[in-house]
Design an enzyme around this catalytic site. Structure first.
Site, mmCIF file in Angstrom:
data_model
loop_
_atom_site.group_PDB
_atom_site.id
_atom_site.type_symbol
_atom_site.label_atom_id
_atom_site.label_comp_id
_atom_site.label_asym_id
_atom_site.label_seq_id
_atom_site.Cartn_x
_atom_site.Cartn_y
_atom_site.Cartn_z
ATOM 1 N N HIS A 43 0.870 -1.182 0.000
ATOM 2 C CA HIS A 43 0.000 0.000 0.000
ATOM 3 C C HIS A 43 0.906 1.231 0.000
ATOM 4 O O HIS A 43 1.276 1.741 1.057
ATOM 5 C CB HIS A 43 -0.908 0.004 1.228
ATOM 6 C CG HIS A 43 -1.950 1.072 1.220
ATOM 7 N ND1 HIS A 43 -3.157 0.941 1.858
ATOM 8 C CD2 HIS A 43 -1.968 2.311 0.673
ATOM 9 C CE1 HIS A 43 -3.875 2.041 1.692
ATOM 10 N NE2 HIS A 43 -3.162 2.882 0.977
ATOM 11 N N GLU A 70 -2.694 -1.832 -3.078
ATOM 12 C CA GLU A 70 -3.791 -1.092 -2.467
ATOM 13 C C GLU A 70 -3.525 0.406 -2.568
ATOM 14 O O GLU A 70 -2.376 0.836 -2.625
ATOM 15 C CB GLU A 70 -3.922 -1.446 -0.980
ATOM 16 C CG GLU A 70 -4.205 -2.882 -0.671
ATOM 17 C CD GLU A 70 -4.300 -3.130 0.829
ATOM 18 O OE1 GLU A 70 -4.812 -4.208 1.192
ATOM 19 O OE2 GLU A 70 -3.855 -2.262 1.617
ATOM 20 N N HIS A 190 -7.907 -6.717 7.428
ATOM 21 C CA HIS A 190 -7.733 -5.755 8.511
ATOM 22 C C HIS A 190 -7.936 -6.434 9.864
ATOM 23 O O HIS A 190 -9.027 -6.878 10.193
ATOM 24 C CB HIS A 190 -8.656 -4.540 8.406
ATOM 25 C CG HIS A 190 -8.069 -3.320 9.077
ATOM 26 N ND1 HIS A 190 -7.248 -2.433 8.415
ATOM 27 C CD2 HIS A 190 -8.150 -2.877 10.338
ATOM 28 C CE1 HIS A 190 -6.865 -1.482 9.251
ATOM 29 N NE2 HIS A 190 -7.392 -1.730 10.429
#
Length: 238
Positions: A43, A70, A190
């Protein structure tokens, strides 16, 4: 079986704390694949506080499993996807200053804009996944964007798992079935860890992929990276 994608952001955080190239992210990614990871996730945020733009360039032609990038779909992110053309592009609604992804897309409010973004990313050959909260109202609009998959934001599940795991997973079972009926592929991520992962995949057996970083890296400090990846792989068996 649900695939494990290892998020290597935290390895980059460790490297950046001292400068230099220790740990070497390319080696981390290649070793993670060798140890059983079925994908690598990064990310790259605009402030480059962990993954840097150059890291993505260094990684993309070395990864032999699935590369998942991401990010918030600003100009910089779209240019990265156009250059790298990863197997998967995961869209998250993070403003630049947030510590970590902490909410899913409002696919009702942003439906038309996301539709254009999804179409552009698919033109680059990437599968698209949209980060989404476990609320049924967001799923049909997500389908309308043309996205290939949605990624369930699982922090609420992880937070309440030890209090009442059945209650914690219930909203996810409901929206997972909805996604399945709509023909959307399903990812999750997550705060998933060795305690709560197996229960989730047993309740959602058609979950295609989980992306795990922070907890896996923390566990690797105690168990070693190879052993930890295998431990997470075993949690995905149902």
């Amino acid at each position: 079986m649900t695939k494990l994608s290892v998020n290597i952001n935290k390895f980059a955080t460790l490297r950046n704390a001292r400068g230099g190239n220790n740990p070497d992210l390319v080696k981390v990614a290649m070793d993670a694949e060798r140890f059983g990871a079925e994908g690598i996730t990064v990310h790259p945020r605009p402030d480059e506080r962990h993954i840097r733009y150059q890291d993505v360039m260094d990684l993309y032609n070395k990864i032999t499993t699935e590369f998942n990038i991401e990010g918030y779909p600003d100009k910089r992110y779209m240019e990265i996807i156009q250059k790298v053309r990863p197997i998967q592009a995961t869209l998250v609604p993070d403003p630049p200053d947030v510590l970590t992804s902490n909410n899913g897309w409002d696919t009702i409010k942003h439906q038309e804009w996301l539709k254009d973004i999804v179409a552009e990313l698919q033109e680059y050959g990437s599968r698209v996944s949209i980060f989404i909260n476990p609320e049924p109202r967001f799923f049909e609009p997500a389908k309308s964007t043309g996205t290939d998959r949605v990624e369930l934001y699982t922090e609420p599940y992880a937070t309440h798992y030890h209090q009442d795991r059945e209650a914690a997973v219930k909203p996810y079972v409901i929206v997972a079935k909805l996604a399945y009926d709509l023909g959307l592929g399903l990812n999750a991520g997550h705060d998933l860890d060795l305690h709560n992962l197996n229960f989730l995949v047993k309740k959602i057996p058609f979950l295609e992929e989980v992306s795990i970083g922070h907890a896996l890296v923390c566990d690797a400090l105690y168990f070693g990276l190879e052993n930890t990846i295998q431990m997470y792989r075993r949690q995905l068996e149902i």
